[in-house]
Design a protein around this motif. Structure first.
Motif, PDB file in Angstrom:
ATOM      1  N   LEU A 289      14.390  22.404  11.752  1.00  0.00           N
ATOM      2  CA  LEU A 289      13.240  21.511  11.638  1.00  0.00           C
ATOM      3  C   LEU A 289      13.576  20.292  10.785  1.00  0.00           C
ATOM      4  CD1 LEU A 289      10.292  20.796  12.135  1.00  0.00           C
ATOM      5  CD2 LEU A 289       9.678  22.248  10.171  1.00  0.00           C
ATOM      6  N   GLY A 290      14.231  20.532   9.652  1.00  0.00           N
ATOM      7  CA  GLY A 290      14.624  19.400   8.799  1.00  0.00           C
ATOM      8  C   GLY A 290      15.573  18.461   9.498  1.00  0.00           C
ATOM      9  N   ASP A 291      16.494  19.009  10.281  1.00  0.00           N
ATOM     10  CA  ASP A 291      17.424  18.158  11.022  1.00  0.00           C
ATOM     11  C   ASP A 291      16.714  17.330  12.070  1.00  0.00           C
ATOM     12  OD1 ASP A 291      19.566  18.971   9.537  1.00  0.00           O
ATOM     13  OD2 ASP A 291      20.327  20.394  11.008  1.00  0.00           O
ATOM     14  N   ALA A 292      15.680  17.899  12.681  1.00  0.00           N
ATOM     15  CA  ALA A 292      14.898  17.135  13.657  1.00  0.00           C
ATOM     16  C   ALA A 292      14.201  15.955  12.973  1.00  0.00           C
ATOM     17  CB  ALA A 292      13.875  18.040  14.339  1.00  0.00           C
ATOM     18  N   LEU A 293      13.689  16.179  11.771  1.00  0.00           N
ATOM     19  CA  LEU A 293      13.046  15.087  11.029  1.00  0.00           C
ATOM     20  C   LEU A 293      14.057  14.021  10.630  1.00  0.00           C
ATOM     21  CD1 LEU A 293      10.655  17.184   8.753  1.00  0.00           C
ATOM     22  CD2 LEU A 293      10.037  15.826  10.768  1.00  0.00           C
ATOM     23  N   LYS A 294      15.247  14.447  10.214  1.00  0.00           N
ATOM     24  CA  LYS A 294      16.295  13.489   9.847  1.00  0.00           C
ATOM     25  C   LYS A 294      16.716  12.676  11.061  1.00  0.00           C
ATOM     26  CE  LYS A 294      18.106  16.714   6.390  1.00  0.00           C
ATOM     27  NZ  LYS A 294      19.222  17.627   6.059  1.00  0.00           N
ATOM     28  N   ALA A 295      16.853  13.326  12.206  1.00  0.00           N
ATOM     29  CA  ALA A 295      17.219  12.612  13.431  1.00  0.00           C
ATOM     30  C   ALA A 295      16.151  11.599  13.790  1.00  0.00           C
ATOM     31  CB  ALA A 295      17.435  13.602  14.578  1.00  0.00           C
ATOM     32  N   ALA A 296      14.874  11.959  13.598  1.00  0.00           N
ATOM     33  CA  ALA A 296      13.786  11.036  13.900  1.00  0.00           C
ATOM     34  C   ALA A 296      13.859   9.799  13.000  1.00  0.00           C
ATOM     35  CB  ALA A 296      12.438  11.734  13.738  1.00  0.00           C
ATOM     36  N   LEU A 297      14.191  10.004  11.731  1.00  0.00           N
ATOM     37  CA  LEU A 297      14.354   8.865  10.821  1.00  0.00           C
ATOM     38  C   LEU A 297      15.480   7.952  11.293  1.00  0.00           C
ATOM     39  CD1 LEU A 297      14.003  10.539   7.300  1.00  0.00           C
ATOM     40  CD2 LEU A 297      12.447   8.885   8.342  1.00  0.00           C
ATOM     41  N   ALA A 298      16.594   8.532  11.659  1.00  0.00           N
ATOM     42  CA  ALA A 298      17.725   7.742  12.141  1.00  0.00           C
ATOM     43  C   ALA A 298      17.374   7.024  13.434  1.00  0.00           C
ATOM     44  CB  ALA A 298      18.938   8.639  12.353  1.00  0.00           C
ATOM     45  N   MET A 299      16.619   7.692  14.317  1.00  0.00           N
ATOM     46  CA  MET A 299      16.236   7.096  15.597  1.00  0.00           C
ATOM     47  C   MET A 299      15.376   5.860  15.392  1.00  0.00           C
ATOM     48  SD  MET A 299      15.414  10.685  17.514  1.00  0.00           S
ATOM     49  CE  MET A 299      14.279   9.984  18.705  1.00  0.00           C
ATOM     50  N   GLY A 300      14.642   5.815  14.286  1.00  0.00           N
ATOM     51  CA  GLY A 300      13.864   4.621  13.980  1.00  0.00           C
ATOM     52  C   GLY A 300      14.676   3.561  13.255  1.00  0.00           C
ATOM     53  N   ALA A 301      15.468   3.999  12.275  1.00  0.00           N
ATOM     54  CA  ALA A 301      16.139   3.048  11.391  1.00  0.00           C
ATOM     55  C   ALA A 301      17.318   2.319  12.034  1.00  0.00           C
ATOM     56  CB  ALA A 301      16.609   3.770  10.131  1.00  0.00           C
ATOM     57  N   LEU A 302      18.189   3.034  12.728  1.00  0.00           N
ATOM     58  CA  LEU A 302      19.412   2.406  13.230  1.00  0.00           C
ATOM     59  C   LEU A 302      19.154   1.403  14.354  1.00  0.00           C
ATOM     60  CD1 LEU A 302      21.719   5.534  13.012  1.00  0.00           C
ATOM     61  CD2 LEU A 302      21.837   3.493  11.570  1.00  0.00           C
ATOM     62  N   PRO A 303      18.417   1.766  15.412  1.00  0.00           N
ATOM     63  CA  PRO A 303      18.133   0.751  16.436  1.00  0.00           C
ATOM     64  C   PRO A 303      17.345  -0.440  15.878  1.00  0.00           C
ATOM     65  CG  PRO A 303      17.697   2.947  17.292  1.00  0.00           C
ATOM     66  CD  PRO A 303      17.926   3.086  15.814  1.00  0.00           C
ATOM     67  N   ALA A 304      16.439  -0.165  14.919  1.00  0.00           N
ATOM     68  CA  ALA A 304      15.679  -1.265  14.312  1.00  0.00           C
ATOM     69  C   ALA A 304      16.604  -2.219  13.568  1.00  0.00           C
ATOM     70  CB  ALA A 304      14.621  -0.712  13.376  1.00  0.00           C
ATOM     71  N   SER A 305      17.627  -1.681  12.920  1.00  0.00           N
ATOM     72  CA  SER A 305      18.593  -2.547  12.207  1.00  0.00           C
ATOM     73  C   SER A 305      19.315  -3.470  13.179  1.00  0.00           C
ATOM     74  CB  SER A 305      19.610  -1.692  11.459  1.00  0.00           C
ATOM     75  OG  SER A 305      18.981  -0.904  10.493  1.00  0.00           O
ATOM     76  N   TRP A 306      19.728  -2.932  14.337  1.00  0.00           N
ATOM     77  CA  TRP A 306      20.392  -3.766  15.339  1.00  0.00           C
ATOM     78  C   TRP A 306      19.461  -4.835  15.888  1.00  0.00           C
ATOM     79  CZ3 TRP A 306      25.314  -4.359  15.795  1.00  0.00           C
ATOM     80  CH2 TRP A 306      26.185  -3.327  15.470  1.00  0.00           C
ATOM     81  N   LYS A 307      18.196  -4.486  16.105  1.00  0.00           N
ATOM     82  CA  LYS A 307      17.239  -5.475  16.610  1.00  0.00           C
ATOM     83  C   LYS A 307      17.041  -6.592  15.613  1.00  0.00           C
ATOM     84  CE  LYS A 307      14.646  -2.492  19.738  1.00  0.00           C
ATOM     85  NZ  LYS A 307      13.371  -1.827  20.025  1.00  0.00           N
ATOM     86  N   LEU A 308      16.942  -6.216  14.324  1.00  0.00           N
ATOM     87  CA  LEU A 308      16.770  -7.227  13.285  1.00  0.00           C
ATOM     88  C   LEU A 308      17.971  -8.154  13.219  1.00  0.00           C
ATOM     89  CD1 LEU A 308      15.116  -8.280  10.890  1.00  0.00           C
ATOM     90  CD2 LEU A 308      16.269  -6.588   9.453  1.00  0.00           C
ATOM     91  N   ILE A 309      19.162  -7.587  13.318  1.00  0.00           N
ATOM     92  CA  ILE A 309      20.376  -8.409  13.290  1.00  0.00           C
ATOM     93  C   ILE A 309      20.418  -9.334  14.488  1.00  0.00           C
ATOM     94  CG2 ILE A 309      22.889  -8.287  13.530  1.00  0.00           C
ATOM     95  CD1 ILE A 309      22.662  -5.628  11.868  1.00  0.00           C
ATOM     96  N   GLY A 310      20.016  -8.830  15.664  1.00  0.00           N
ATOM     97  CA  GLY A 310      20.001  -9.670  16.863  1.00  0.00           C
ATOM     98  C   GLY A 310      19.065 -10.839  16.726  1.00  0.00           C
ATOM     99  N   ARG A 311      17.904 -10.607  16.104  1.00  0.00           N
ATOM    100  CA  ARG A 311      16.945 -11.712  15.924  1.00  0.00           C
ATOM    101  C   ARG A 311      17.498 -12.755  14.963  1.00  0.00           C
ATOM    102  NH1 ARG A 311      12.885  -7.518  15.167  1.00  0.00           N
ATOM    103  NH2 ARG A 311      11.844  -7.095  17.157  1.00  0.00           N
ATOM    104  N   ARG A 312      18.140 -12.268  13.888  1.00  0.00           N
ATOM    105  CA  ARG A 312      18.708 -13.219  12.916  1.00  0.00           C
ATOM    106  C   ARG A 312      19.860 -14.012  13.529  1.00  0.00           C
ATOM    107  NH1 ARG A 312      18.787  -9.882   7.161  1.00  0.00           N
ATOM    108  NH2 ARG A 312      16.527  -9.962   6.839  1.00  0.00           N
ATOM    109  N   GLY A 313      20.606 -13.341  14.436  1.00  0.00           N
ATOM    110  CA  GLY A 313      21.706 -14.040  15.103  1.00  0.00           C
ATOM    111  C   GLY A 313      21.222 -15.155  15.974  1.00  0.00           C
TER     112      GLY A 313
END
Length: 198
Positions: A174-198
């Motif tokens: 269960l904890g790993d599922a929550l950690k994966a959910a956090l990563a699923m939000g944070a990592l793609p969002a970081s790429w989107k933010l970088i793309g906008r700044r680019g």
């Protein structure tokens, strides 16, 4: 519109590659590796005991997977190697302030070393740029950690395979599922933010 926004982010890059380095790439890489090791050690101190298991729930695995994904395979491997070697040498930054080789949970540290390398390689192939890809990357990384950690737990404690799974895998899903959910939000969002700044 979206193609133009994403164009500055080259394929084959991980998040750490986008840091300005210029003539100081070696110094930047060294800082990233040491920072990744330190982050994993700090996250390992967030430890919650699991009744009936010698392995606590920690932030260590999440940090290791994030380090591998953000730094890439080579730097991720080096960061977790530094973490493992310095902890084996006596630095009290394994789970709950422990250190030294061996111990029931040391197999998870070895698994994190391998997992950080694998997820780093996947990230370089775009494994962290969408929610679904990030989910797959995190699930595979977690599976690698358990594939090493659970058998090590059984061998080091004399547990049967079923007992090791019950003590070293099942309570953490269960904890790993929550950690994966956090990563699923944070990592793609970081790429989107970088793309906008680019």
């Amino acid at each position: 519109m979206s193609t133009a926004a994403a164009a500055p982010v080259r394929t084959g890059a991980v998040l750490a590659d986008l840091l300005p380095a210029a003539r100081h790439r070696y110094a930047v890489d060294t800082a990233l590796v040491l920072g990744g090791a330190a982050l994993t050690g700090i996250a390992a101190q967030i430890a919650v005991p699991v009744p009936g298991s010698p392995v606590p729930v920690t932030g260590q695995t999440f940090a290791a997977l994030l380090v591998g994904t953000a730094l890439g395979a080579r730097r991720g491997f080096l960061a977790l190697a530094v973490y493992a070697l310095v902890g084996m040498a006596g630095m009290p930054w394994f789970s709950a302030g422990s250190s030294g080789p061996g111990g029931a949970s040391f197999g998870y540290v070895l698994g994190m070393l391998l997992a950080a390398t694998v997820v780093g390689g996947l990230a370089r192939r775009g494994g962290d740029r969408s929610v679904l890809r990030t989910a797959g990357t995190m699930v595979l990384g977690s599976a690698i950690i358990y594939a090493v950690g659970v058998p090590y737990l059984a061998l080091s404690t004399g547990m049967s395979a079923s007992a090791a799974i019950a003590a070293g895998l099942t309570p953490f899903l269960l904890g790993d599922a929550l950690k994966a959910a956090l990563a699923m939000g944070a990592l793609p969002a970081s790429w989107k933010l970088i793309g906008r700044r680019g």
